[in-house]
Design a protein around this motif. Structure first.
Motif, PDB file in Angstrom:
ATOM      1  N   LEU A 184     -21.085  18.250   8.393  1.00 30.91           N
ATOM      2  CA  LEU A 184     -20.572  18.838   9.621  1.00 30.91           C
ATOM      3  C   LEU A 184     -21.551  19.891  10.121  1.00 30.91           C
ATOM      4  O   LEU A 184     -21.573  21.014   9.624  1.00 30.91           O
ATOM      5  N   ASP A 185     -22.359  19.505  11.069  1.00 24.15           N
ATOM      6  CA  ASP A 185     -23.381  20.380  11.619  1.00 24.15           C
ATOM      7  C   ASP A 185     -22.871  20.967  12.929  1.00 24.15           C
ATOM      8  O   ASP A 185     -22.745  20.246  13.929  1.00 24.15           O
ATOM      9  N   PRO A 186     -22.567  22.252  12.971  1.00 22.70           N
ATOM     10  CA  PRO A 186     -22.055  22.851  14.214  1.00 22.70           C
ATOM     11  C   PRO A 186     -22.973  22.647  15.409  1.00 22.70           C
ATOM     12  O   PRO A 186     -22.501  22.453  16.532  1.00 22.70           O
ATOM     13  N   GLU A 187     -24.292  22.690  15.185  1.00 20.55           N
ATOM     14  CA  GLU A 187     -25.208  22.487  16.300  1.00 20.55           C
ATOM     15  C   GLU A 187     -25.013  21.106  16.926  1.00 20.55           C
ATOM     16  O   GLU A 187     -25.046  20.946  18.149  1.00 20.55           O
ATOM     17  N   GLU A 188     -24.796  20.106  16.099  1.00 21.83           N
ATOM     18  CA  GLU A 188     -24.585  18.743  16.605  1.00 21.83           C
ATOM     19  C   GLU A 188     -23.203  18.606  17.219  1.00 21.83           C
ATOM     20  O   GLU A 188     -23.032  17.990  18.282  1.00 21.83           O
ATOM     21  N   ILE A 189     -22.203  19.179  16.556  1.00 18.42           N
ATOM     22  CA  ILE A 189     -20.825  19.048  17.030  1.00 18.42           C
ATOM     23  C   ILE A 189     -20.655  19.636  18.426  1.00 18.42           C
ATOM     24  O   ILE A 189     -19.988  19.054  19.289  1.00 18.42           O
ATOM     25  N   PHE A 190     -21.279  20.775  18.671  1.00 18.76           N
ATOM     26  CA  PHE A 190     -21.085  21.468  19.948  1.00 18.76           C
ATOM     27  C   PHE A 190     -22.254  21.255  20.916  1.00 18.76           C
ATOM     28  O   PHE A 190     -22.366  21.967  21.918  1.00 18.76           O
ATOM     29  N   ALA A 191     -23.106  20.272  20.616  1.00 18.62           N
ATOM     30  CA  ALA A 191     -24.210  19.972  21.521  1.00 18.62           C
ATOM     31  C   ALA A 191     -23.662  19.577  22.889  1.00 18.62           C
ATOM     32  O   ALA A 191     -22.675  18.855  23.002  1.00 18.62           O
ATOM     33  N   GLY A 192     -24.330  20.048  23.936  1.00 16.51           N
ATOM     34  CA  GLY A 192     -23.879  19.727  25.289  1.00 16.51           C
ATOM     35  C   GLY A 192     -23.093  20.843  25.925  1.00 16.51           C
ATOM     36  O   GLY A 192     -22.918  20.866  27.138  1.00 16.51           O
ATOM     37  N   SER A 209      -7.450  21.869  14.231  1.00 13.15           N
ATOM     38  CA  SER A 209      -7.766  23.014  15.083  1.00 13.15           C
ATOM     39  C   SER A 209      -8.367  24.169  14.281  1.00 13.15           C
ATOM     40  O   SER A 209      -9.233  24.895  14.781  1.00 13.15           O
ATOM     41  N   LEU A 210      -7.938  24.336  13.024  1.00  7.90           N
ATOM     42  CA  LEU A 210      -8.544  25.389  12.205  1.00  7.90           C
ATOM     43  C   LEU A 210     -10.003  25.065  11.901  1.00  7.90           C
ATOM     44  O   LEU A 210     -10.870  25.949  11.939  1.00  7.90           O
ATOM     45  N   LEU A 243     -15.699  26.107  12.526  1.00  8.35           N
ATOM     46  CA  LEU A 243     -17.007  25.519  12.825  1.00  8.35           C
ATOM     47  C   LEU A 243     -17.658  26.241  14.005  1.00  8.35           C
ATOM     48  O   LEU A 243     -18.875  26.495  14.004  1.00  8.35           O
ATOM     49  N   LEU A 244     -16.848  26.584  15.004  1.00  7.26           N
ATOM     50  CA  LEU A 244     -17.381  27.342  16.131  1.00  7.26           C
ATOM     51  C   LEU A 244     -17.836  28.725  15.672  1.00  7.26           C
ATOM     52  O   LEU A 244     -18.872  29.230  16.121  1.00  7.26           O
ATOM     53  N   ASP A 245     -17.067  29.320  14.768  1.00  7.94           N
ATOM     54  CA  ASP A 245     -17.461  30.630  14.244  1.00  7.94           C
ATOM     55  C   ASP A 245     -18.755  30.526  13.443  1.00  7.94           C
ATOM     56  O   ASP A 245     -19.591  31.445  13.477  1.00  7.94           O
ATOM     57  N   ASP A 246     -18.947  29.409  12.723  1.00  9.20           N
ATOM     58  CA  ASP A 246     -20.215  29.186  12.031  1.00  9.20           C
ATOM     59  C   ASP A 246     -21.375  29.177  13.026  1.00  9.20           C
ATOM     60  O   ASP A 246     -22.447  29.761  12.771  1.00  9.20           O
ATOM     61  N   LEU A 247     -21.165  28.499  14.148  1.00 11.65           N
ATOM     62  CA  LEU A 247     -22.202  28.447  15.167  1.00 11.65           C
ATOM     63  C   LEU A 247     -22.481  29.838  15.713  1.00 11.65           C
ATOM     64  O   LEU A 247     -23.648  30.225  15.903  1.00 11.65           O
TER      65      LEU A 247
END
Length: 453
Positions: free
Chosen positions: A10-18, A37-38, A43-47
């Protein structure tokens, strides 16, 4: 606790790309306390932790008040956010609960409350935790009901009320992978007991998928998504090349060259026109759209027909489409209030007087003629709105030289099909409609709609 090697997939950079976080000062995350949702929140906090600058994360828990446990679950999320240093707010659906259609009303209330929260946070982005499992279930349920467009599944982003983005970053990720991530972080989630209700259609489909596997559903969703985008693009070209809309209440469709487009694009274009002219928030059925196309080409029925709250009148060059004089509301808008009238007009009354809005009728046509409009299309103007103050028509907004709209009153053309909820798949199609009606274009978003999985 930072992520471990167990959740390396689970790579946050890939998940939230765009998502362009640089333009945002805040982002809202819908967090129920469930695993999906948690995982989205953390994951967003990791980013956020990996970047020098990042917008404020605002977690929102909507308590619908439908279960005894919901208040405690909301407080549990609040505690998790406090420990992580994240903003969190609980919002309550405090209205009386309907006797029927509870799920749909609860979803509508949830999105409204989330939009309100986004407005307070001064952002136009809401993130939700819909997963690949949700997408597979949605596909199966829609396949059982029939129809093609819905098989594209949930879009990665949706525009709500022309203003707020609802973004689903986890659509390509399995729920079990998200739970593995949470376990590695030592984060406990709360299961909603309604997700185990065997009477629920979604639970039944979920159980079947767990037993049988999802097979090639993700690939099928991707293909259907690509097909929907292609047909939308062709229909948008058709609309812009063959349709003229006058005063927002009358559409003229020219048949010259109409047959160069595919059957699906022809049906979709006619369906969009019927929905826009009739004030519908949904497309007519494929059968009804096909009937409209046949009528357009002169191959079916009389010269004049009623369909989708519209009159379709065949003329030499094609057809004229306008709202029929049936089931048109007659409403009073109090000072300081607003409403969407007949699915076609948004009216905001900032004047200090009550405002009545009704179909213009014959007296509205006379009003325009006496105001200097000699060439009035009587039928389409009759079913258009008239503003009435103290029993007297003061304006017919659809007509040229329409009179004086009272100071403080705003009347804008509304397209119910797209203005409330606009799927990311339909961006180009909606843009063509906005151009036809001379409306402000819809916001655009740059995320690839086709699932790569």
């Amino acid at each position: 606790m930072p992520p471990t090697n167990a959740d390396h997939r689970l790579d946050p950079e890939e998940i939230f790309a765009g998502l362009d976080f640089n333009r945002l000062t805040a982002v809202v995350v819908a967090v129920s306390g469930g695993s999906d949702s948690l995982a989205l929140l953390f994951l967003l906090d990791d980013l956020r932790r990996s970047r020098v600058a990042f917008p404020r994360i605002v977690a929102i828990t909507v308590d619908h008040g439908l279960r005894a446990e919901s208040a405690e679950e909301a407080l549990y999320v609040a505690d998790l956010c406090k420990a992580a240093g994240l903003d969190h707010h609980i919002v309550n659906w405090a209205e009386a609960k309907p006797a029927t259609g509870l799920s749909a009303k609860a979803r509508e209330a949830r999105y409204r409350l989330l939009r309100d929260a986004a407005g307070e946070a001064e952002t136009d982005v809401i993130l939700t935790g819909h997963t690949l499992d949700d997408q597979n279930e949605t596909f199966m349920m829609r396949a059982a009901r029939g129809g093609e467009r819905g098989l594209a599944g949930m879009a990665r982003f949706t525009l709500l009320e022309r203003e707020t983005w609802l973004v689903r970053p986890l659509l390509g990720i399995r729920r079990e992978d998200l739970r593995g991530y949470l376990r590695a972080r030592g984060i406990v989630w709360r299961d909603d007991p309604s997700n185990a209700n065997p009477q629920s259609e979604r639970v039944q489909v979920r159980t079947a998928l767990q037993e049988q596997g999802s097979g090639d559903i993700p690939a099928r969703v991707a293909r259907k998504g690509a097909q929907r985008l292609a047909v939308n693009g062709e229909a948008a070209t058709l609309l812009l090349g063959h349709v003229t809309v006058t005063d927002g209440v009358r559409a003229e469709v020219n048949t010259a060259g109409f047959d160069q487009y595919g059957d699906a694009a022809q049906r979709l274009a006619m369906g969009v026109l019927l929905a826009a002219m009739g004030g519908l928030s949904f497309l007519p059925s494929v059968q009804e759209c096909g009937k409209a196309v046949r009528h357009l080409t002169g191959a079916d029925g009389p010269r004049r027909m009623s369909l989708g709250r519209c009159i379709i009148q065949r003329v030499k060059t094609g057809v004229t489409i306008y709202r029929e004089m049936r089931s048109i509301p007659d409403a009073v808008i109090a000072p300081g209030c607003a409403m969407v009238w007949d699915g076609r007009y948004r009216v905001s009354n900032g004047a200090p007087i009550a405002l009545r809005i009704r179909a213009a009728g014959d007296d509205g046509v006379v009003f325009l003629q006496e105001g200097g409009c000699g060439n009035v299309h009587r039928a389409s103007i009759s079913s258009s709105p008239a503003l009435v103050v103290e029993g007297r028509i003061v304006a017919v907004p659809a007509g040229p030289h329409h009179g004086n709209v009272p100071a403080g009153v705003e009347v804008t053309r509304h397209v119910a099909l797209f203005d409330h909820i606009l799927s990311g798949y339909d961006e180009n199609l909606a843009a063509s409609v906005a151009k036809l009606f001379g409306l402000q274009d819809y916001k655009r978003f740059s995320v690839n709609q086709i699932d790569k999985n």
